[in-house]
Design an enzyme around this catalytic site. Structure first.
Site, PDB file in Angstrom:
ATOM      1  N   PHE A 256       0.837  -1.151  -0.198  1.00  0.00           N
ATOM      2  CA  PHE A 256       0.055  -0.028  -0.190  1.00  0.00           C
ATOM      3  C   PHE A 256       0.723   1.197   0.137  1.00  0.00           C
ATOM      4  O   PHE A 256       1.857   1.198   0.556  1.00  0.00           O
ATOM      5  CB  PHE A 256      -1.030   0.118   0.999  1.00  0.00           C
ATOM      6  N   GLY A 284       5.394  -6.047   4.740  1.00  0.00           N
ATOM      7  CA  GLY A 284       5.378  -5.818   3.604  1.00  0.00           C
ATOM      8  C   GLY A 284       4.217  -5.437   3.142  1.00  0.00           C
ATOM      9  O   GLY A 284       3.936  -5.161   1.749  1.00  0.00           O
ATOM     10  N   LYS A 285       3.342  -5.099   4.230  1.00  0.00           N
ATOM     11  CA  LYS A 285       1.950  -4.893   3.517  1.00  0.00           C
ATOM     12  C   LYS A 285       1.657  -3.166   3.384  1.00  0.00           C
ATOM     13  O   LYS A 285       0.909  -3.030   2.483  1.00  0.00           O
ATOM     14  CB  LYS A 285       0.911  -5.205   4.899  1.00  0.00           C
ATOM     15  N   VAL A 286       2.495  -2.516   3.915  1.00  0.00           N
ATOM     16  CA  VAL A 286       2.484  -1.085   3.642  1.00  0.00           C
ATOM     17  C   VAL A 286       3.797  -0.870   3.129  1.00  0.00           C
ATOM     18  O   VAL A 286       4.896  -1.204   3.746  1.00  0.00           O
ATOM     19  CB  VAL A 286       2.086  -0.189   5.120  1.00  0.00           C
TER      20      VAL A 286
END
Length: 317
Positions: A256, A284-286
């Site tokens: 994101f 690693g999501k943001v």
């Protein structure tokens, strides 16, 4: 977050807010920008959300947890959908239950958090903090849902398709489900079973043909994530909607680029609802260079302020 910041970085003095008559919400928020603590974070959230909504290449995800619809936030979210500011909505089942209740003309009522709950039980009134909801509303809701389920195609359906069909049967411009159905915006509810909508679907299925595949939405959702040139998330609360949005990007090579979280939860317990967006970077999501902020305050206060300020800025583009 800049973990290398130190006391040597004395470059931005705190600037006290100046309040004058007839200020717009955006003008007030701009005064917040010079302040610290929650005020400064709210101003940062407005800056990030404005950039996210103004970006034509950004796919805009919206996570809706908590009791936002009983509290009166549904119209704001419906308007965001109508104006193209939400491309994907992920929500709890309860929020869609209460959205449907209102869409049927069955109101929630302002009450008191100091009520005698035993007395309320005897009077067949349910309490959501300081909101009251008569039990009879659920009887009416259940009859409506049973009629919708009876009209569904006798084929395998996704949860998103079921919610779309419910929205098509509603006639209320402030309804999230109705507006999403009209605008073609997908509404995902990974834990629909944890709501009256899910419970009534199960009861209908006990005596009728109804095949809902709980995993069917995932392929569609992943495709949206893959196709997103850029991605931004506005997260009200946490729980299933927050995780469903953030974890799905892990399947892609992307992260994101924008993330805003409005929450009252704390990070120390390790629960997702209080987990910081910085923590999400470790997964690693943001993204490493993402613009993100968490505002620790009641979302029924912060969401209207953020949306109002951003709308003013968008109108001046």
């Amino acid at each position: 977050m800049d973990f290398e910041a130190s006391a040597r970085d004395l470059t931005t003095p705190v600037k006290g807010a100046k309040i004058v008559p007839n200020m717009s919400v955006d003008e007030l928020v701009r005064e917040y920008a010079g302040c610290a603590f929650g005020a400064g974070r709210l101003a940062e959230a407005v800056d990030i959300y404005y950039e996210m909504l103004a970006s034509e290449k950004t796919t805009k995800f919206f996570g809706l947890a908590g009791a936002m619809t009983p509290a009166g936030m549904r119209g704001i979210i419906a308007d965001l959908i109508r104006d193209g500011h939400i491309d994907v909505l992920v929500t709890t089942g309860a929020n869609m239950v209460h959205d449907t209740v209102e869409a049927l003309g069955l109101h929630h009522y302002k009450g008191s958090d100091c009520a005698n709950d035993i007395q309320l039980r005897h009077e067949c009134i349910d309490r959501i903090y300081d909101v009251y909801l008569p039990d009879q509303h659920f009887t009416d809701l259940e009859e409506f849902l049973q009629s919708v389920y009876a009209g569904l195609p006798q084929e395998k359906l996704s949860i998103r398709q079921v919610l779309t069909e419910i929205g098509k049967n509603l006639d209320d411009d402030s309804s999230i489900l109705k507006t999403a159905a009209e605008m073609g915006v997908p509404v995902y509810c990974p834990a629909l079973q944890d709501s009256v909508i899910g419970l009534q679907a199960w009861l209908y299925k006990e005596g009728n043909l109804l095949h809902v595949d709980a995993f069917a939405d995932m392929h569609e959702f992943m495709e949206i994530c893959y196709e997103a040139e850029s991605a931004g998330a506005m997260l009200l609360g946490g729980g299933v909607p927050k995780n469903y949005i953030l974890q799905s990007m892990l399947v892609t090579p992307k992260s994101f680029d924008y993330a805003i979280q409005l929450t009252m939860d704390r990070p120390e317990t390790g629960g997702l609802s209080g987990a910081t967006l910085d923590e999400a970077q470790s997964w690693g999501k943001v993204g490493e260079d993402a613009k993100s902020v968490t505002v620790y305050a009641d979302a029924t206060i912060t969401l209207p302020l953020i949306v109002s300020a951003v709308r003013t800025r968008l109108s001046k583009r």
